[in-house]
Design a protein around this motif. Structure first.
Motif, PDB file in Angstrom:
ATOM      1  N   ILE A 262     -16.962  -5.444   0.645  1.00  0.00           N
ATOM      2  CA  ILE A 262     -15.476  -5.322   0.171  1.00  0.00           C
ATOM      3  C   ILE A 262     -15.944  -3.358   0.454  1.00  0.00           C
ATOM      4  O   ILE A 262     -14.362  -3.231   0.906  1.00  0.00           O
ATOM      5  N   GLU A 263     -16.840  -2.719   0.259  1.00  0.00           N
ATOM      6  CA  GLU A 263     -16.710  -0.924   0.483  1.00  0.00           C
ATOM      7  C   GLU A 263     -16.622  -0.830   2.238  1.00  0.00           C
ATOM      8  O   GLU A 263     -15.330  -0.496   2.606  1.00  0.00           O
ATOM      9  N   LEU A 264     -16.551  -2.156   2.802  1.00  0.00           N
ATOM     10  CA  LEU A 264     -15.879  -1.822   4.423  1.00  0.00           C
ATOM     11  C   LEU A 264     -14.700  -2.860   4.399  1.00  0.00           C
ATOM     12  O   LEU A 264     -13.956  -2.177   5.072  1.00  0.00           O
ATOM     13  N   ALA A 265     -14.863  -3.233   3.131  1.00  0.00           N
ATOM     14  CA  ALA A 265     -13.332  -4.048   3.953  1.00  0.00           C
ATOM     15  C   ALA A 265     -12.279  -3.653   3.020  1.00  0.00           C
ATOM     16  O   ALA A 265     -11.332  -3.328   3.865  1.00  0.00           O
ATOM     17  N   THR A 266     -12.163  -2.033   2.281  1.00  0.00           N
ATOM     18  CA  THR A 266     -11.463  -1.802   1.356  1.00  0.00           C
ATOM     19  C   THR A 266     -11.113  -0.442   2.435  1.00  0.00           C
ATOM     20  O   THR A 266      -9.876  -0.318   2.791  1.00  0.00           O
ATOM     21  N   SER A 267     -12.219   0.186   3.334  1.00  0.00           N
ATOM     22  CA  SER A 267     -11.768   1.085   4.742  1.00  0.00           C
ATOM     23  C   SER A 267     -11.428   0.954   5.699  1.00  0.00           C
ATOM     24  O   SER A 267     -10.201   1.279   5.646  1.00  0.00           O
ATOM     25  N   ARG A 268     -11.610  -0.625   5.522  1.00  0.00           N
ATOM     26  CA  ARG A 268     -10.692  -0.676   6.470  1.00  0.00           C
ATOM     27  C   ARG A 268      -9.110  -1.620   6.250  1.00  0.00           C
ATOM     28  O   ARG A 268      -8.063  -1.101   7.465  1.00  0.00           O
ATOM     29  N   ALA A 269      -9.095  -1.760   4.853  1.00  0.00           N
ATOM     30  CA  ALA A 269      -7.749  -1.755   4.580  1.00  0.00           C
ATOM     31  C   ALA A 269      -6.993  -0.882   4.304  1.00  0.00           C
ATOM     32  O   ALA A 269      -5.565  -0.336   4.987  1.00  0.00           O
ATOM     33  N   LEU A 270      -7.527   0.340   4.080  1.00  0.00           N
ATOM     34  CA  LEU A 270      -7.062   1.262   3.878  1.00  0.00           C
ATOM     35  C   LEU A 270      -6.874   2.100   5.139  1.00  0.00           C
ATOM     36  O   LEU A 270      -5.787   2.941   5.264  1.00  0.00           O
ATOM     37  N   GLU A 271      -7.643   2.148   6.641  1.00  0.00           N
ATOM     38  CA  GLU A 271      -6.508   2.591   7.359  1.00  0.00           C
ATOM     39  C   GLU A 271      -5.273   1.876   8.150  1.00  0.00           C
ATOM     40  O   GLU A 271      -4.254   2.411   8.675  1.00  0.00           O
ATOM     41  N   GLY A 272      -5.501   0.499   7.500  1.00  0.00           N
ATOM     42  CA  GLY A 272      -4.141  -0.347   7.814  1.00  0.00           C
ATOM     43  C   GLY A 272      -3.128   0.058   7.076  1.00  0.00           C
ATOM     44  O   GLY A 272      -1.672   0.038   7.220  1.00  0.00           O
ATOM     45  N   TYR A 273      -3.347   0.751   5.836  1.00  0.00           N
ATOM     46  CA  TYR A 273      -2.340   1.204   5.448  1.00  0.00           C
ATOM     47  C   TYR A 273      -1.782   2.080   6.043  1.00  0.00           C
ATOM     48  O   TYR A 273      -0.548   2.742   5.772  1.00  0.00           O
ATOM     49  N   ARG A 274      -2.980   3.234   6.133  1.00  0.00           N
ATOM     50  CA  ARG A 274      -2.374   3.968   6.708  1.00  0.00           C
ATOM     51  C   ARG A 274      -1.700   4.414   7.887  1.00  0.00           C
ATOM     52  O   ARG A 274      -0.435   4.794   8.012  1.00  0.00           O
ATOM     53  N   ALA A 275      -1.653   3.291   8.828  1.00  0.00           N
ATOM     54  CA  ALA A 275      -1.036   3.183   9.893  1.00  0.00           C
ATOM     55  C   ALA A 275       0.708   2.535  10.085  1.00  0.00           C
ATOM     56  O   ALA A 275       1.455   2.470  10.540  1.00  0.00           O
ATOM     57  N   ASN A 276       0.536   1.489   8.964  1.00  0.00           N
ATOM     58  CA  ASN A 276       1.570   0.789   8.442  1.00  0.00           C
ATOM     59  C   ASN A 276       2.648   1.624   7.620  1.00  0.00           C
ATOM     60  O   ASN A 276       4.050   1.693   7.820  1.00  0.00           O
ATOM     61  N   VAL A 277       2.046   2.693   6.936  1.00  0.00           N
ATOM     62  CA  VAL A 277       2.499   3.959   7.117  1.00  0.00           C
ATOM     63  C   VAL A 277       3.814   4.393   7.403  1.00  0.00           C
ATOM     64  O   VAL A 277       4.612   5.346   7.506  1.00  0.00           O
ATOM     65  N   GLN A 278       2.661   5.272   8.456  1.00  0.00           N
ATOM     66  CA  GLN A 278       2.994   5.601  10.375  1.00  0.00           C
ATOM     67  C   GLN A 278       4.374   4.495  10.683  1.00  0.00           C
ATOM     68  O   GLN A 278       5.308   5.257  11.471  1.00  0.00           O
ATOM     69  N   LEU A 279       3.838   3.504  11.088  1.00  0.00           N
ATOM     70  CA  LEU A 279       4.904   2.253  11.686  1.00  0.00           C
ATOM     71  C   LEU A 279       6.488   2.596  11.050  1.00  0.00           C
ATOM     72  O   LEU A 279       7.341   2.703  11.651  1.00  0.00           O
ATOM     73  N   PHE A 280       6.185   2.800   9.200  1.00  0.00           N
ATOM     74  CA  PHE A 280       7.926   2.462   8.887  1.00  0.00           C
ATOM     75  C   PHE A 280       8.373   3.779   9.436  1.00  0.00           C
ATOM     76  O   PHE A 280      10.010   4.330   8.684  1.00  0.00           O
ATOM     77  N   GLN A 281       7.750   5.148   9.024  1.00  0.00           N
ATOM     78  CA  GLN A 281       8.289   7.016   9.338  1.00  0.00           C
ATOM     79  C   GLN A 281       8.869   6.316  11.228  1.00  0.00           C
ATOM     80  O   GLN A 281       9.724   7.509  11.251  1.00  0.00           O
ATOM     81  N   SER A 282       7.980   5.586  12.189  1.00  0.00           N
ATOM     82  CA  SER A 282       8.519   5.673  13.131  1.00  0.00           C
ATOM     83  C   SER A 282      10.557   5.533  13.064  1.00  0.00           C
ATOM     84  O   SER A 282      10.856   5.462  13.951  1.00  0.00           O
ATOM     85  N   LEU A 283      10.325   3.854  12.492  1.00  0.00           N
ATOM     86  CA  LEU A 283      11.148   3.325  12.301  1.00  0.00           C
ATOM     87  C   LEU A 283      12.464   3.732  11.701  1.00  0.00           C
ATOM     88  O   LEU A 283      13.519   4.054  12.085  1.00  0.00           O
TER      89      LEU A 283
END
Length: 409
Positions: free
Chosen positions: A235-256
């Motif tokens: 669960i700890e690693l899964a949460t960390s990976r999900a947070l990475e994805g969260y941040r990357a998606n925020v940046q994706l929508f900022q690019s749009l």
């Protein structure tokens, strides 16, 4: 472990630096930046090298997306006023002339503008195009879910009704009833949706002339954590990976969102509006507040909190996420019901369409004066919002710039 990633590419290398703004692009290029959404299975270790590709604007894992679901508010008090169950509110509760309280609160009923000549896009669960609220509107539908056109949920129909719906049951429900063309992207189906579908739909709306894009949806972060847990990660690693994805998606929508600004020099100006989210629980504990969720949190997207009515003025809805740019009516909002008639719902999903409708009114005003740009439109929508009428001792972080207001002249 390979996972599906969105790769946002610029197909025109000379305009890769569109973040610099339309001024820098105008001298270098006579066409707008052209972006493409591709989905590839990518190893995490390969992302860094892929990011060095000059054509790549953003990379983000595909994350599950859901509608920002309406909230039941039975027996919840807002500044001393008991809120009725949303389903019990009907047009008969409105005072003559029959207007929804939201249309009045944003000043749309006294505005000389109707949204005429402005194209609005609603990215949601689809639309009931046969509803009388949309009579006379040219509705262009595109399904990104594979389920086909239409609206089995009703969420998208309700949101569209608030933005540009015509009068139903002798009640005005739409903020901008002069809008005559709407782009309806069905991005959330019965099984939910995903961030690649949302990104693809945003580009589709750009390409088809949208001036305003309205989104009442958000990232399913717990669902993404469970995706990694299901693949065997603790669960700890899964949460960390999900947070990475969260941040990357925020940046994706900022690019749009940055692309929307850059396109102003070459194509129609576009603003993006998104609901802040309904995760706060102030009725349980006044300090239980959750921050704005993606995509609304991304820079360049207008984020919207929800206000309700109280005896002492408008007040923040207990569920409304905090830190939004501005606010709109989001409690007991009466609008179109899929299948016919009207229904009242609560949520930032109901507040965002009020802001989108007001954005259409400002867009018409600016277009008539030859001053319509994405930056100018955003400035007018946020800058003319006001805390006037909001109950005293409000938290500015809850309401942002205040209640959105339509142009009055």
């Amino acid at each position: 472990m390979k996972t599906k990633h969105i790769v946002l590419r610029n197909l025109n290398a000379t305009t890769r630096d569109f973040f610099a703004g339309p001024g820098s692009l105008e001298s270098a290029q006579s066409a707008p930046p052209t972006l493409q959404v591709a989905v590839d299975d990518i190893e995490r270790k390969d992302i860094s090298s892929l990011n060095r590709d000059p054509d790549v604007v953003a990379i983000a894992p595909v994350m599950p997306m859901n509608l920002i679901r309406p909230v039941a508010l039975e027996n919840v008090e807002l500044e001393g006023t008991t809120v009725e169950n949303a389903a019990s509110l009907t047009a008969s509760t409105q005072t003559a002339p029959k207007l929804t309280w939201g249309v009045q609160a944003v000043g749309a009923d006294t505005s000389p503008f109707t949204g005429e000549g402005i194209v609005v896009s609603v990215l949601d669960s689809g639309i009931d195009a046969t509803h009388p609220a949309f009579a006379g509107v040219e509705i262009v539908q595109k399904d990104f879910t594979g389920e086909g056109d239409g609206d089995k949920d009703g969420h998208g129909t309700h949101c569209a009704g608030t933005i540009f719906g015509r009068a139903v049951e002798d009640t005005r429900i739409g903020v901008a009833p002069g809008v005559s063309k709407a782009l309806i992207g069905k991005v959330i189906g019965e099984q939910g949706g995903s961030s690649d579908q949302i990104a693809d739909a945003i580009l589709w709306a750009f390409e088809n002339g949208a001036n305003v894009i309205s989104m009442s949806l958000g990232i399913d972060f717990p669902g993404f954590v469970q995706f990694f847990v299901g693949r065997g990660l603790p669960i700890e690693l899964a949460t960390s990976r999900a947070l990475e994805g969260y941040r990357a998606n925020v940046q994706l929508f900022q690019s749009l969102a940055a692309l929307a600004n850059a396109r102003t020099a070459f194509a129609q100006p576009t603003v993006l509006v998104a609901a802040a989210g309904n995760e706060s629980r102030r009725q349980t504990n006044k300090d239980w507040e959750i921050a704005v969720a993606p995509p609304a949190v991304s820079e360049g997207i207008i984020s919207v909190a929800a206000l309700g009515r109280g005896e002492k003025g408008y007040t923040i809805a207990p569920f409304s996420n905090t830190g939004a740019n501005l606010s709109g009516p989001g409690v007991q909002v009466l609008s179109a019901k899929a299948g016919g008639g009207l229904v009242a719902l609560n949520g930032t999903s109901m507040a965002a369409p009020h802001v989108s409708g007001v954005a259409a009114l400002w867009a018409q005003k600016l277009k008539q004066s030859g001053r319509l740009t994405a930056l100018e439109l955003t400035a007018r929508v946020i800058g003319n919002s006001t805390p006037d009428g909001i109950a005293a001792e409000f938290d500015p972080f809850d309401i942002g710039a205040g209640m959105v207001r339509a142009p009055q002249s």
